[in-house]
Design a protein around this motif. Sequence first.
Motif, PDB file in Angstrom:
ATOM      1  N   HIS A   1     -12.988  -6.201 -43.328  1.00 37.79           N
ATOM      2  CA  HIS A   1     -13.834  -5.796 -44.449  1.00 37.79           C
ATOM      3  C   HIS A   1     -14.721  -4.607 -44.102  1.00 37.79           C
ATOM      4  N   THR A   2     -15.028  -4.391 -42.816  1.00 40.03           N
ATOM      5  CA  THR A   2     -15.929  -3.296 -42.444  1.00 40.03           C
ATOM      6  C   THR A   2     -15.339  -2.496 -41.289  1.00 40.03           C
ATOM      7  N   ASP A   3     -15.833  -1.258 -41.145  1.00 29.24           N
ATOM      8  CA  ASP A   3     -15.400  -0.408 -40.032  1.00 29.24           C
ATOM      9  C   ASP A   3     -15.805  -1.005 -38.690  1.00 29.24           C
ATOM     10  N   ARG A   4     -16.942  -1.669 -38.671  1.00 31.34           N
ATOM     11  CA  ARG A   4     -17.408  -2.273 -37.417  1.00 31.34           C
ATOM     12  C   ARG A   4     -16.425  -3.331 -36.929  1.00 31.34           C
ATOM     13  N   GLU A   5     -15.876  -4.116 -37.852  1.00 32.54           N
ATOM     14  CA  GLU A   5     -14.884  -5.115 -37.458  1.00 32.54           C
ATOM     15  C   GLU A   5     -13.637  -4.462 -36.863  1.00 32.54           C
ATOM     16  N   ALA A   6     -13.260  -3.297 -37.376  1.00 30.49           N
ATOM     17  CA  ALA A   6     -12.090  -2.593 -36.848  1.00 30.49           C
ATOM     18  C   ALA A   6     -12.321  -2.151 -35.404  1.00 30.49           C
ATOM     19  N   HIS A   7     -13.491  -1.570 -35.134  1.00 30.68           N
ATOM     20  CA  HIS A   7     -13.798  -1.138 -33.772  1.00 30.68           C
ATOM     21  C   HIS A   7     -13.907  -2.328 -32.818  1.00 30.68           C
ATOM     22  N   GLU A   8     -14.457  -3.418 -33.291  1.00 26.79           N
ATOM     23  CA  GLU A   8     -14.552  -4.615 -32.462  1.00 26.79           C
ATOM     24  C   GLU A   8     -13.160  -5.175 -32.152  1.00 26.79           C
ATOM     25  N   ALA A   9     -12.263  -5.094 -33.104  1.00 33.06           N
ATOM     26  CA  ALA A   9     -10.907  -5.589 -32.881  1.00 33.06           C
ATOM     27  C   ALA A   9     -10.196  -4.788 -31.799  1.00 33.06           C
ATOM     28  N   PHE A  10     -10.421  -3.473 -31.779  1.00 32.88           N
ATOM     29  CA  PHE A  10      -9.829  -2.649 -30.723  1.00 32.88           C
ATOM     30  C   PHE A  10     -10.442  -2.974 -29.365  1.00 32.88           C
ATOM     31  N   ARG A  11     -11.747  -3.156 -29.323  1.00 38.32           N
ATOM     32  CA  ARG A  11     -12.415  -3.446 -28.047  1.00 38.32           C
ATOM     33  C   ARG A  11     -11.976  -4.797 -27.490  1.00 38.32           C
ATOM     34  N   LYS A  12     -11.699  -5.755 -28.364  1.00 34.47           N
ATOM     35  CA  LYS A  12     -11.262  -7.082 -27.927  1.00 34.47           C
ATOM     36  C   LYS A  12      -9.748  -7.160 -27.725  1.00 34.47           C
ATOM     37  N   ASN A  13      -9.071  -6.035 -27.895  1.00 35.62           N
ATOM     38  CA  ASN A  13      -7.616  -5.975 -27.749  1.00 35.62           C
ATOM     39  C   ASN A  13      -6.919  -6.931 -28.713  1.00 35.62           C
ATOM     40  N   GLU A  14      -7.422  -6.956 -29.952  1.00 35.60           N
ATOM     41  CA  GLU A  14      -6.833  -7.812 -30.972  1.00 35.60           C
ATOM     42  C   GLU A  14      -5.978  -7.028 -31.961  1.00 35.60           C
ATOM     43  N   ALA A  15      -5.930  -5.692 -31.810  1.00 34.56           N
ATOM     44  CA  ALA A  15      -5.172  -4.869 -32.756  1.00 34.56           C
ATOM     45  C   ALA A  15      -4.664  -3.629 -32.048  1.00 34.56           C
ATOM     46  N   ASP A  16      -3.511  -3.131 -32.514  1.00 34.13           N
ATOM     47  CA  ASP A  16      -2.959  -1.868 -32.040  1.00 34.13           C
ATOM     48  C   ASP A  16      -3.082  -0.768 -33.084  1.00 34.13           C
ATOM     49  N   LEU A  17      -3.166  -1.177 -34.346  1.00 37.21           N
ATOM     50  CA  LEU A  17      -3.235  -0.221 -35.447  1.00 37.21           C
ATOM     51  C   LEU A  17      -4.018  -0.844 -36.592  1.00 37.21           C
ATOM     52  N   VAL A  18      -4.876  -0.040 -37.229  1.00 42.65           N
ATOM     53  CA  VAL A  18      -5.611  -0.477 -38.409  1.00 42.65           C
ATOM     54  C   VAL A  18      -5.264   0.459 -39.556  1.00 42.65           C
ATOM     55  N   VAL A  19      -4.808  -0.118 -40.655  1.00 40.97           N
ATOM     56  CA  VAL A  19      -4.519   0.645 -41.876  1.00 40.97           C
ATOM     57  C   VAL A  19      -5.697   0.449 -42.819  1.00 40.97           C
ATOM     58  N   ALA A  20      -6.399   1.545 -43.107  1.00 43.21           N
ATOM     59  CA  ALA A  20      -7.625   1.474 -43.915  1.00 43.21           C
ATOM     60  C   ALA A  20      -7.375   2.077 -45.290  1.00 43.21           C
ATOM     61  N   PHE A  21      -7.606   1.268 -46.328  1.00 42.13           N
ATOM     62  CA  PHE A  21      -7.518   1.746 -47.711  1.00 42.13           C
ATOM     63  C   PHE A  21      -8.903   2.197 -48.160  1.00 42.13           C
ATOM     64  N   PRO A  22      -9.066   3.436 -48.599  1.00 37.89           N
ATOM     65  CA  PRO A  22     -10.389   3.900 -49.049  1.00 37.89           C
ATOM     66  C   PRO A  22     -10.721   3.302 -50.415  1.00 37.89           C
ATOM     67  N   PRO A  23     -11.999   3.293 -50.800  1.00 37.68           N
ATOM     68  CA  PRO A  23     -12.369   2.801 -52.136  1.00 37.68           C
ATOM     69  C   PRO A  23     -11.675   3.622 -53.218  1.00 37.68           C
ATOM     70  N   GLY A  24     -11.164   2.938 -54.208  1.00 38.45           N
ATOM     71  CA  GLY A  24     -10.471   3.627 -55.286  1.00 38.45           C
ATOM     72  C   GLY A  24      -9.054   4.021 -54.965  1.00 38.45           C
ATOM     73  N   PHE A  25      -8.474   3.412 -53.944  1.00 39.76           N
ATOM     74  CA  PHE A  25      -7.115   3.787 -53.544  1.00 39.76           C
ATOM     75  C   PHE A  25      -6.108   3.492 -54.656  1.00 39.76           C
ATOM     76  N   ALA A  26      -6.250   2.337 -55.289  1.00 37.90           N
ATOM     77  CA  ALA A  26      -5.293   1.962 -56.327  1.00 37.90           C
ATOM     78  C   ALA A  26      -5.313   2.961 -57.480  1.00 37.90           C
ATOM     79  N   ALA A  27      -6.510   3.447 -57.859  1.00 36.20           N
ATOM     80  CA  ALA A  27      -6.604   4.418 -58.963  1.00 36.20           C
ATOM     81  C   ALA A  27      -5.936   5.737 -58.580  1.00 36.20           C
ATOM     82  N   GLU A  28      -6.120   6.156 -57.329  1.00 36.45           N
ATOM     83  CA  GLU A  28      -5.485   7.389 -56.874  1.00 36.45           C
ATOM     84  C   GLU A  28      -3.966   7.252 -56.874  1.00 36.45           C
ATOM     85  N   ALA A  29      -3.471   6.066 -56.463  1.00 40.87           N
ATOM     86  CA  ALA A  29      -2.027   5.870 -56.373  1.00 40.87           C
ATOM     87  C   ALA A  29      -1.362   5.876 -57.735  1.00 40.87           C
ATOM     88  N   THR A  30      -2.080   5.460 -58.754  1.00 40.45           N
ATOM     89  CA  THR A  30      -1.506   5.416 -60.105  1.00 40.45           C
ATOM     90  C   THR A  30      -1.949   6.599 -60.949  1.00 40.45           C
TER      91      THR A  30
END
Length: 374
Positions: free
Chosen positions: A80-109
């Motif tokens: 839910h937050t950028d801080r969680e993404a950085h913590e996941a990398f530091r804890k070696n819980e993720a190799d890649l994070v795909v981040a959807f910006p606000p309003g992504f669905a509106a841009e896609a359509t």
Amino acid sequence: MKEFLAFVKIEFFHIFRDKRTMLILLGMPIAQILLFGFAITTEVKDARVLVLGYTGDPVEQRLVERLEQNAYFSVVGFLHTDREAHEAFRKNEADLVVAFPPGFAAEATGAEVPAVQLLVDGTDPNTAHLMKNYAQAVINSALSGQLPSAQTSAASLAAPPVSIHTHMLFNPQMKSAYNFVPGVMGLILMLICTMMTSVSIVREKETGTMEVLLASPIRPIFIILAKAVPYFLLSCVNLATILLLSVYVLEVPIAGSLLLLSFVSMLLILVALSLGLLVSTLVDTQVAAMLISGMTLMMPVMLLSGLIFPVESMPVPLQWLSNIIPAKWYILAVKKIMIEGVGLRFVWQEILILSGMAALLMMVSLKHFRERLQ
């Protein structure tokens, strides 16, 4: 000739009687080809993916499903937050994070081109680059079907559409074993042949039996060659074993001539045996022979032959230095024969260089050995 064959037979008896020598000579190549073939890989499989900013929109859902269905990625959770993404990398819980910006669905359509942010762990640059490219390909494929036709028409007016089709020659599945197996073959043949030949001759000198052998009616040069012949024949057995494991276990096909591949491999074996003979003339103990032929040769062969790192990417002085590494020319020839399936017309240069190295090392080794005898 009978005396020469008798010395060859005696050397075979010495080899078969020593279990440690047999283990190194026949067991180590099998272990190395399997270890390098399975352990060293540049492929990305089941990379852990976390999704940031997911709202459950159909476009986002389609993209996440595409990532999950791909063999390269495995979606393991949502953030839910950028801080969680950085913590996941530091804890070696993720190799890649795909981040959807606000309003992504509106841009896609809508009329705008949607943007997706990729966060990749760059501590391993090569793996990070591969994951980024794989993820971009999956995302672009998933989003291409979501763009409205009006947007496609507008884009086509700005620039004519270009259809790009990529076809991987010789290795369509992008298996890393296709790259590492030829290199491991060169590494094994160089180290094993050089080490065993040097140690066997130095052992005679260290135990004081070399003088007894030299006092026999046969010429000293034939005594040395008789000690090298068994290792040449056993190295050919190693070569056959390596090729069988490469084809049936690592699934690396031999696209070219097996006869030509065997001939080039025997040339490298001759180079390694000549180098082992030269080492045996320089040292007087088995420990020194092992250190020079094993440890000293391993690093140059691994680093400067193209086994792990491309020679073309190295500084120019190191590229010049790599030209004196026999394994470099062997690996180039084996890749052309084994992977590309070419014939003698395309590998004559490598064969000529390896033949010259074998002849030069043999002459220098025998000349230096005669000088030591005097």
